[in-house]
Scaffold this active site. Structure first.
Site, PDB file in Angstrom:
ATOM      1  N   ASP A 215       0.858  -1.185   0.000  1.00 16.49           N
ATOM      2  CA  ASP A 215       0.000   0.000   0.000  1.00 16.49           C
ATOM      3  C   ASP A 215       0.894   1.234   0.000  1.00 16.49           C
ATOM      4  O   ASP A 215       2.124   1.119  -0.007  1.00 16.49           O
ATOM      5  CB  ASP A 215      -0.963  -0.014   1.205  1.00 16.49           C
ATOM      6  CG  ASP A 215      -2.302   0.609   0.833  1.00 16.49           C
ATOM      7  OD1 ASP A 215      -2.296   1.773   0.387  1.00 16.49           O
ATOM      8  OD2 ASP A 215      -3.349  -0.067   0.959  1.00 16.49           O
ATOM      9  N   HIS A 286      -2.660   3.096  -4.642  1.00 16.06           N
ATOM     10  CA  HIS A 286      -2.042   2.599  -3.395  1.00 16.06           C
ATOM     11  C   HIS A 286      -0.599   2.177  -3.682  1.00 16.06           C
ATOM     12  O   HIS A 286      -0.127   1.144  -3.209  1.00 16.06           O
ATOM     13  CB  HIS A 286      -2.869   1.451  -2.804  1.00 16.06           C
ATOM     14  CG  HIS A 286      -4.192   1.915  -2.270  1.00 16.06           C
ATOM     15  ND1 HIS A 286      -4.322   2.584  -1.084  1.00 16.06           N
ATOM     16  CD2 HIS A 286      -5.443   1.844  -2.789  1.00 16.06           C
ATOM     17  CE1 HIS A 286      -5.599   2.897  -0.878  1.00 16.06           C
ATOM     18  NE2 HIS A 286      -6.299   2.468  -1.906  1.00 16.06           N
ATOM     19  N   GLU A 349      -9.686   2.664  -5.346  1.00 12.36           N
ATOM     20  CA  GLU A 349      -9.370   4.041  -4.955  1.00 12.36           C
ATOM     21  C   GLU A 349      -8.220   4.660  -5.751  1.00 12.36           C
ATOM     22  O   GLU A 349      -7.434   5.423  -5.207  1.00 12.36           O
ATOM     23  CB  GLU A 349      -9.042   4.089  -3.453  1.00 12.36           C
ATOM     24  CG  GLU A 349     -10.212   3.665  -2.588  1.00 12.36           C
ATOM     25  CD  GLU A 349      -9.896   3.697  -1.101  1.00 12.36           C
ATOM     26  OE1 GLU A 349     -10.762   4.114  -0.347  1.00 12.36           O
ATOM     27  OE2 GLU A 349      -8.797   3.276  -0.713  1.00 12.36           O
TER      28      GLU A 349
HETATM   29  C1  ACM Z   1     -10.920  -0.625   0.175  1.00 13.80           C
HETATM   30  O1  ACM Z   1     -11.487  -0.557   1.290  1.00 13.80           O
HETATM   31  N1  ACM Z   1     -10.239   0.405  -0.272  1.00 13.80           N
HETATM   32  C2  ACM Z   1     -11.012  -1.812  -0.633  1.00 13.80           C
END
Ligand code: ACM
Length: 784
Positions: A215, A286, A349
């Site tokens: 991440d 990420h 995201e």
């Molecule tokens: C997530 O909670 N971003 C998959």
């Protein structure tokens, strides 16, 4: 030889027997106290509940001399798991042997030719002389071993010893994907801690460990070809005081990664417990830890740091051919390490600002004939899929991979609700349901002030339990695409393994039943009756579950010279209390309605089941002073503060306990509804300051600041709600006192005796933010 239990273990196990006996009664106090002599109900012991169970007559007594037979390596493995669990929880030293020439005892059999109802199905037959656990496959036999262990009753030290109740069980799981996701990127867990979680998963009959390994804040998997990923990407300097040595001022990095040898060890450990590990390498967003290690992977080419903020960050991988080759080389090593079918590539995201701003990315998009950035992300994910499919693997990703078009064989993990899952299933794709609103374990489970940091938008045990993975609106012919269900623990706020356990247990037990038990056998009240036995088992196995669901919370209303106290247990277990300071016991008064008490008053209360207190008694003291105080947990949120209430901890001290604050980070405002200001002359506020460590991406414009009118801003107090007149203004200093807090006082000129008080910090104080810790009303005006 029967090994003696420790006094603690013995207490736990006596409690367990009582709880098992109580578990068939109603969930109210009427059952309390009378159960010591009842014969424990075998169904009461089991979480998740099995498909079918028929209680028989009598019991099978166990001792260390009880033979445990298992023919062949697979059967012996299941038998050894049973023996190991029994040794730990009940102090039984059972020996597993082939059983040749010995009659009676406990037999574990694999009968590959028999039809048990699937490879994970099993049968158990306990009679007074013999016990048989059988299955067609080692997986089923393992689950049979877990169930048999849960059936153990009694205590090796007590008369009667340890026994199994006579019973016949046939069982098989509802879903093939019974998952738990752990984020090891935001905070890192040791190999031993991961193994403890895997053991616990196995005892819940869960079978997929989704391991979030990369991440923005950390890359936690060794990749031999690119050592900087773990060495550089595995370290961040935490924001604020948490990243500074107070003695020297030197940065204190937070580092950790799993070597490939450790990963192989974990994967093998999981496999022994019939758990498949699904690794997640998150792309194209990420990505900041990877880009920090290799800036050429990024869109801007700039050197960035491993992120020390939470939220949604902008850094993306670029779409150069060299980056795809890099990621394919990473996946090549990942595929070698993780033998399971699925590899998770994230996809969540990924805000597209960097791609939109980059001429090079835009040119590449045109070359590829792609209409927009969603199509580019789809291209990216499809490229990953092509690589995985060529190696015999399947791609799984978060539901954003639907945008721009799914790769042909992708499986979708539906987290932003269940709609993505429905859509994917309608397109003929497999899905795993893991909606954040029901199954995210970083959402807090109660509104107790004793919850650790997390997201106070709650996911209660009941929500997890009642979540139905197959949406009723999904057409019957598409339902087979729902592979199953998963709970996820993101660890931004779970800095310690103690907190990880708090978030996971006991909600994992609710998930287990949702995942395993047939829909028509699921029943929340029945689950609550079995839960205390599960809690005892956690403790016997060295797990520290959350105690907050078993506490007693008190809501107090101040009257003249008296207080009205409402008591509640978050799960609805009956509450018993005392008013004389003594410890509440099974004979204490049962709470039925709010108590009107003269001041001062001390209420001690505990929730009970089967005559056993479920958590240490809470002590609530009420006097004139305490009733005029509200902590941040007791205050409400203001209207229009944005969606995000967080429970955040202070950034220091480096080690040990830190203060925790409930705060809405879009707009730092707290509400004391219906504050009783009669006779109040002033107000005292204690506030702390923490780093503002959030990336809000496209939500950033929704942050609100009241303009500051003094150098460092002020705390503004309004009455009649947040649109009402200012009744106090408390200028803020440049920084807090040495202890990290400030205490401010101001006279209060309220316009009404009972009013909503709204308290707001003004100004844009980033990179730090003031947070309210406590408000105290100070009497001064005589009451009329
Ligand atoms: C997530 O909670 N971003 C998959």
């Amino acid at each position: 030889m029967i090994r003696a239990c420790s006094p603690l273990l013995r207490t736990l196990l006596i409690g367990l027997a009582v709880l098992l006996a109580a578990a068939c009664g109603p969930l109210d106090a009427a059952s309390a106290g009378a159960e010591e002599t009842a014969v424990p109900d075998p169904a009461a012991a089991l979480v998740p509940a099995p498909v079918s169970l028929r209680a028989g007559d009598g019991r099978f007594a166990l001792s260390a001399a009880t033979p445990v037979h298992a023919e062949g390596a697979d059967a012996a493995a299941a038998a050894r798991h049973f023996a190991a669990y029994a040794a730990r929880s009940h102090g039984l030293a059972l020996e597993v042997g082939s059983g040749q020439g010995r009659a009676g005892g406990i037999r574990f059999d694999i009968d590959a030719g028999a039809d048990f109802g699937g490879p994970e199905a099993y049968a158990i037959e306990v009679a007074p002389e013999t016990v048989r656990v059988s299955a067609a496959d080692p997986r089923g036999l393992f689950y049979g071993a877990v169930t048999l262990w849960q059936l153990l009753q009694g205590d090796a030290d007590r008369t009667g010893g340890v026994a199994l109740p006579a019973v016949r069980i046939q069982d098989a799981p509802r879903f093939g994907w019974r998952g738990f996701m752990l984020d090891s990127a935001r905070h890192f867990q040791s190999v031993e801690e991961i193994k403890q979680l895997l053991d616990a998963m196995a005892r819940h009959k869960l079978n997929v460990f989704h391991w979030h390994l990369t991440d923005d804040q950390g890359w936690r998997i060794e990749i031999r070809r690119y050592p900087r990923l773990a060495e550089v990407g595995g370290c961040r300097i935490p924001a604020g005081d948490g990243g500074v040595d107070p003695g020297t001022g030197a940065p204190v990095p937070y580092c950790g990664y799993y070597t490939q040898a450790q990963i192989r060890d974990i994967v093998a450990y999981a496999a022994e417990r019939h758990i498949t590990v699904v690794p997640e390498i998150d792309v194209p967003g990420h990505a900041q830890a990877a880009v920090a290690a290799y800036p050429e992977l990024g869109v801007t080419g700039e050197q960035v740091e491993v992120l020390n903020e939470w939220g949604v960050n902008q850094t993306l991988f670029n779409v150069e051919e060299s980056t795809f080759e890099f990621l394919e080389n990473v996946l090549a090593e990942v595929v070698e390490l993780f033998p399971g079918t699925y590899i998770h590539v994230g996809g969540d995201e990924a805000v597209k600002d960097q791609w939109q701003a980059s001429e090079r990315v835009q040119a590449r998009m045109r070359e590829l004939g792609l209409a927009d950035e969603a199509a580019l992300q789809s291209h990216f994910i499809k490229r990953m899929e092509r690589f995985l499919v060529a190696r015999g693997r399947r791609l799984i990703g978060w539901d954003e991979i639907l945008e721009g078009g799914l790769p042909p064989e992708a499986t979708v993990m539906s987290w932003r609700g269940i709609e993505g899952g429905i859509e994917a299933a309608r397109q003929g794709h497999d899905v795993v349901m893991t909606p954040s609103s029901e199954l995210y374990l970083d959402y807090l489970q109660t509104d107790s002030p004793n919850e650790p940091p997390g997201r106070p938008a709650m996911v209660t045990l009941e929500q997890v339990y009642r979540f139905e993975p197959v949406p009723p609106g999904l057409e019957a012919e598409r339902r087979m695409h729902v592979l199953g269900v998963q709970a996820n623990l993101w660890t931004e706020h779970a800095r310690t393994f103690e907190r990880v356990q708090h978030h996971v247990f006991p909600r994992l037990a609710a998930l287990a039943e949702t995942a395993w038990t047939p829909a028509d056998r699921r029943e929340y009240d029945g689950f609550l009756r079995r839960l205390p036995a599960q809690m005892q088992r956690y403790r016997a196995m060295g797990i520290e579950p959350a105690t907050t669901p078993f506490e007693v919370l008190a809501d107090a209303t101040r009257n003249r010279g008296s207080v009205t106290v409402a008591l509640r247990n978050p799960l609805g277990y009956p509450v018993r209390y005392t008013l004389d300071g003594s410890e509440p016991g099974p004979g204490s008064a049962i709470y039925r309605a709010p108590l009107d008490l003269a001041l001062p008053a001390t209420v001690r209360a505990a929730a009970f089941h089967g005559g056993v207190a479920l958590a240490p008694a809470a002590t609530h003291v009420f006097d004139d002073a305490s009733l005029l105080v509200r902590t941040d947990e007791q205050l409400g949120t203001c209207p229009d503060t944005g969606r995000l209430l967080l429970r955040l901890e202070d950034d220091g001290p480096l080690h040990g306990e830190r203060a925790i604050f409930n705060v809405t980070i879009f707009y730092p405002c707290w509400l004391w509804p219906e504050a009783d200001l009669e006779g109040i002359a002033a107000l005292e506020v204690r506030a702390g300051r923490i780093p503002y460590y959030f990336q809000l991406a496209h939500d950033e414009p929704n942050r609100k600041f009241l303009p500051a009118s003094t150098a460092h801003g002020e705390l503004v107090v309004q009455s009649g709600g947040c649109q009402g007149p200012r009744v106090a203004t408390l200028p803020l200093p440049a920084k807090p006192d040495a202890d990290g807090f400030i205490t401010l006082r101001a006279p209060l000129t309220p316009t009404a005796d009972r009013t909503d008080l709204c308290l707001t910090f003004t100004g844009d104080t980033r990179p730090t933010m003031w947070v309210l810790d406590r408000v105290r009303l100070l009497p001064g005006r005589p009451r009329p």
